[in-house]
Motif scaffolding. Structure first.
Motif, short mmCIF file in Angstrom:
data_model
loop_
_atom_site.label_atom_id
_atom_site.label_comp_id
_atom_site.label_asym_id
_atom_site.label_seq_id
_atom_site.Cartn_x
_atom_site.Cartn_y
_atom_site.Cartn_z
N SER A 1 60.50 30.39 96.06
CA SER A 1 59.98 29.25 95.32
C SER A 1 61.07 28.64 94.44
CB SER A 1 58.78 29.66 94.46
OG SER A 1 59.21 30.43 93.37
N THR A 2 60.81 27.44 93.98
CA THR A 2 61.76 26.75 93.12
C THR A 2 61.43 26.93 91.65
OG1 THR A 2 60.44 24.72 93.23
CG2 THR A 2 62.21 24.99 94.87
N PHE A 3 60.55 27.87 91.33
CA PHE A 3 60.17 28.12 89.94
C PHE A 3 61.40 28.59 89.17
CE2 PHE A 3 58.40 30.63 86.45
CZ PHE A 3 57.49 29.72 85.94
N PRO A 4 61.70 27.96 88.02
CA PRO A 4 62.91 28.33 87.28
C PRO A 4 62.77 29.69 86.60
CG PRO A 4 61.65 26.75 86.03
CD PRO A 4 60.95 26.90 87.36
N CYS A 5 63.81 30.46 86.65
CA CYS A 5 63.88 31.74 85.93
C CYS A 5 62.72 32.67 86.28
CB CYS A 5 63.95 31.52 84.42
SG CYS A 5 65.23 30.39 83.90
N ARG A 6 62.47 32.82 87.56
CA ARG A 6 61.34 33.62 88.06
C ARG A 6 61.39 35.05 87.51
NH1 ARG A 6 59.93 37.07 91.88
NH2 ARG A 6 62.03 37.40 92.61
N ASP A 7 62.57 35.62 87.42
CA ASP A 7 62.70 36.99 86.95
C ASP A 7 62.25 37.15 85.49
OD1 ASP A 7 64.91 35.38 86.33
OD2 ASP A 7 66.17 37.13 85.94
N LYS A 8 62.45 36.11 84.67
CA LYS A 8 62.00 36.17 83.28
C LYS A 8 60.48 36.21 83.21
CE LYS A 8 65.94 33.86 81.18
NZ LYS A 8 66.39 32.72 80.40
N ALA A 9 59.81 35.45 84.06
CA ALA A 9 58.35 35.44 84.06
C ALA A 9 57.80 36.80 84.48
CB ALA A 9 57.83 34.35 84.99
N LEU B 1 55.45 29.98 79.34
CA LEU B 1 56.57 30.19 78.43
C LEU B 1 57.91 29.98 79.13
CD1 LEU B 1 55.45 33.27 76.33
CD2 LEU B 1 56.04 31.01 75.45
N VAL B 2 58.03 30.52 80.31
CA VAL B 2 59.29 30.39 81.05
C VAL B 2 59.52 28.94 81.45
CG1 VAL B 2 60.46 31.00 83.19
CG2 VAL B 2 59.38 32.77 81.82
N ALA B 3 58.49 28.30 81.95
CA ALA B 3 58.66 26.92 82.43
C ALA B 3 58.94 25.95 81.29
CB ALA B 3 57.41 26.47 83.19
N GLU B 4 58.34 26.18 80.12
CA GLU B 4 58.46 25.23 79.03
C GLU B 4 59.57 25.57 78.02
OE1 GLU B 4 56.84 22.38 78.59
OE2 GLU B 4 55.74 22.67 80.46
N VAL B 5 59.85 26.87 77.81
CA VAL B 5 60.75 27.24 76.71
C VAL B 5 62.00 27.97 77.18
CG1 VAL B 5 60.91 28.51 74.54
CG2 VAL B 5 58.77 27.37 75.13
N PHE B 6 61.83 29.04 77.92
CA PHE B 6 62.94 29.96 78.16
C PHE B 6 63.99 29.46 79.14
CE2 PHE B 6 59.79 33.37 76.84
CZ PHE B 6 60.27 33.38 75.56
N CYS B 7 63.75 28.38 79.83
CA CYS B 7 64.79 27.85 80.73
C CYS B 7 65.57 26.71 80.08
CB CYS B 7 64.16 27.41 82.04
SG CYS B 7 63.83 28.81 83.10
N ARG B 8 65.29 26.44 78.84
CA ARG B 8 66.04 25.42 78.10
C ARG B 8 67.18 26.08 77.35
NH1 ARG B 8 62.86 20.60 77.07
NH2 ARG B 8 60.78 20.90 77.90
N LYS B 9 68.18 25.30 77.04
CA LYS B 9 69.31 25.77 76.23
C LYS B 9 69.15 25.23 74.82
CE LYS B 9 71.49 27.64 79.70
NZ LYS B 9 71.28 29.02 79.95
N PHE B 10 69.09 26.12 73.85
CA PHE B 10 68.97 25.73 72.45
C PHE B 10 70.26 26.09 71.73
CE2 PHE B 10 64.57 26.47 73.77
CZ PHE B 10 63.99 25.27 73.39
#
Length: 76
Positions: A27-35, A52-61
Motif C-alpha cells: 500500500s501507499t500508506f505513509p510510514c506503515r511501520d509506525k502505525a 496519528l501516523v497519517a496526520e502527525v508522524f509523517c510530517r517534519k517539525f
C-alpha cells in the motif's frame, strides 16, 4: 434499528478498509511501520494509530513547539 444496523455495517467496512491499507505491504500508506508499532501500545487502537501516523508522524517539525502548535496545545 435498521439505521443502527446500517451504521454498524458501514463502520465495519471502514475499519476493514483501513486495516487493509495499513497492513498491506504494497500500500501507499505513509510510514506503515509506525502505525503497526503504535497499535502495540496500550490505549492506542488501530484507528487512532492510523490517524496519528497519517496526520502527525509523517510530517517534519522543526521543534517541539511546532509539534505542540500543530496539535493545538500551544499558540502558533
Amino acid at each position: 434499528f435498521g439505521r443502527l444496523a446500517l451504521l454498524n455495517d458501514q463502520i465495519k467496512d471502514i475499519e476493514r478498509d483501513r486495516a487493509q491499507v495499513v497492513l498491506d505491504e504494497e500500500s501507499t500508506f505513509p510510514c506503515r511501520d509506525k502505525a503497526v508499532r503504535l497499535e502495540q501500545l496500550k490505549g492506542i487502537g488501530p484507528n487512532s494509530a492510523a490517524m496519528l501516523v497519517a496526520e502527525v508522524f509523517c510530517r517534519k517539525f522543526e521543534s517541539r513547539r511546532h509539534v505542540a502548535a500543530f496539535l493545538g496545545l500551544a499558540p502558533a
